[in-house]
Write a protein that holds these residues in place. Structure first.
Motif, short mmCIF file in Angstrom:
data_model
loop_
_atom_site.label_atom_id
_atom_site.label_comp_id
_atom_site.label_asym_id
_atom_site.label_seq_id
_atom_site.Cartn_x
_atom_site.Cartn_y
_atom_site.Cartn_z
N LYS A 1 30.88 25.05 8.73
CA LYS A 1 29.69 24.33 9.19
C LYS A 1 29.97 22.88 9.60
N ALA A 2 30.87 22.20 8.93
CA ALA A 2 31.11 20.78 9.21
C ALA A 2 31.62 20.56 10.63
N TRP A 3 32.66 21.29 11.03
CA TRP A 3 33.19 21.07 12.38
C TRP A 3 32.21 21.56 13.44
N ARG A 4 31.47 22.64 13.15
CA ARG A 4 30.49 23.14 14.11
C ARG A 4 29.36 22.11 14.30
N LEU A 5 28.90 21.54 13.22
CA LEU A 5 27.85 20.53 13.31
C LEU A 5 28.36 19.29 14.04
N ALA A 6 29.58 18.86 13.76
CA ALA A 6 30.16 17.71 14.46
C ALA A 6 30.27 17.99 15.96
N PHE A 7 30.65 19.21 16.32
CA PHE A 7 30.77 19.59 17.73
C PHE A 7 29.41 19.50 18.43
N VAL A 8 28.38 20.06 17.80
CA VAL A 8 27.04 20.05 18.40
C VAL A 8 26.50 18.62 18.49
N ILE A 9 26.72 17.83 17.45
CA ILE A 9 26.29 16.42 17.49
C ILE A 9 27.00 15.69 18.63
N GLY A 10 28.29 15.97 18.81
CA GLY A 10 29.03 15.38 19.92
C GLY A 10 28.44 15.75 21.27
N LEU A 11 28.00 17.00 21.42
CA LEU A 11 27.36 17.42 22.67
C LEU A 11 26.06 16.66 22.92
N LEU A 12 25.31 16.42 21.85
CA LEU A 12 24.02 15.73 22.00
C LEU A 12 24.17 14.23 22.19
N VAL A 13 25.20 13.63 21.58
CA VAL A 13 25.39 12.19 21.63
C VAL A 13 26.14 11.74 22.90
N SER A 14 26.95 12.62 23.46
CA SER A 14 27.79 12.22 24.60
C SER A 14 27.01 11.66 25.79
N PRO A 15 25.82 12.17 26.13
CA PRO A 15 25.08 11.52 27.23
C PRO A 15 24.69 10.08 26.90
N LEU A 16 24.44 9.79 25.63
CA LEU A 16 24.10 8.43 25.24
C LEU A 16 25.31 7.50 25.41
N VAL A 17 26.49 8.01 25.08
CA VAL A 17 27.71 7.22 25.26
C VAL A 17 27.96 7.01 26.76
N TYR A 18 27.79 8.05 27.54
CA TYR A 18 27.98 7.98 28.99
C TYR A 18 27.04 6.92 29.59
N GLN A 19 25.83 6.89 29.08
CA GLN A 19 24.81 5.97 29.60
C GLN A 19 25.18 4.50 29.36
N VAL A 20 26.04 4.23 28.41
CA VAL A 20 26.50 2.86 28.17
C VAL A 20 27.30 2.35 29.37
N PHE A 21 28.04 3.25 30.01
CA PHE A 21 28.92 2.87 31.12
C PHE A 21 28.26 2.97 32.49
N THR A 22 27.36 3.89 32.65
CA THR A 22 26.71 4.10 33.95
C THR A 22 25.37 4.80 33.73
N PRO A 23 24.40 4.57 34.61
CA PRO A 23 23.10 5.23 34.42
C PRO A 23 23.23 6.75 34.54
N LEU A 24 22.43 7.44 33.76
CA LEU A 24 22.40 8.89 33.85
C LEU A 24 21.77 9.30 35.17
N PRO A 25 22.24 10.38 35.77
CA PRO A 25 21.63 10.82 37.02
C PRO A 25 20.20 11.32 36.78
N ALA A 26 19.37 11.20 37.79
CA ALA A 26 18.00 11.68 37.68
C ALA A 26 18.00 13.21 37.62
N VAL A 27 17.18 13.75 36.76
CA VAL A 27 17.08 15.20 36.62
C VAL A 27 15.75 15.63 37.20
#
Length: 140
Positions: free
Chosen positions: A48-74
């Motif tokens: 469960k620990a690595w699976r949860l870390a993986f899913v959290i990484g998927l959810l947090v990565s757009p926030l990290v990306y947004q620090v460097f450049t604006p997210l594209p419009a959806v």
């Protein structure tokens, strides 16, 4: 081609490949999202620990990306019933195909799995067919 981003795509592909390599080398696990999420609730406690870390990484990565450049419009042109149906069909397909596009397309093909090749070709052909029918036959 107005939204073609070769450098961002290259960097993203390298990051996906590297993270897939790390997951399979360190834990011996395939980076298939449907399997990771599916086993998050029903798998054993040690996984469960690595699976949860993986899913959290998927959810947090757009926030990290947004620090460097604006997210594209959806812009989603489908209504809620179509989105729900599409989600159910994708879930059914991942169960039927014993994996999702990330598991078969990224990890399976890199391991030269014939099953993953057939699954990935099936995913792509069905996607082409669905787009062709929905855009050209139903919208005519």
């Amino acid at each position: 081609m107005s939204n073609f981003t070769p450098w961002q795509s290259l960097i993203g592909g390298l990051l996906i490949g590297f993270s897939t390599l790390l997951l399979i080398r360190w834990l011996g696990k395939v980076a298939g999202i449907s399997g990771i999420v599916g086993q998050l609730w029903s798998g054993n406690a040690s996984d469960k620990a690595w699976r949860l870390a993986f899913v959290i990484g998927l959810l947090v990565s757009p926030l990290v990306y947004q620090v460097f450049t604006p997210l594209p419009a959806v812009q989603i042109e489908a209504g809620l019933p179509v989105l729900v149906l599409a989600g159910l069909l994708v879930g059914f397909g991942t169960r039927l195909g014993s994996g999702c596009t990330s598991g078969h397309g990224v990890c399976g093909l890199s391991r030269l799995s014939l099953r993953s090749l057939v699954a990935t070709l099936t995913f792509m052909l069905v996607a082409i067919l669905v787009v062709g029918v929905s855009r050209h036959l139903l919208q005519a």
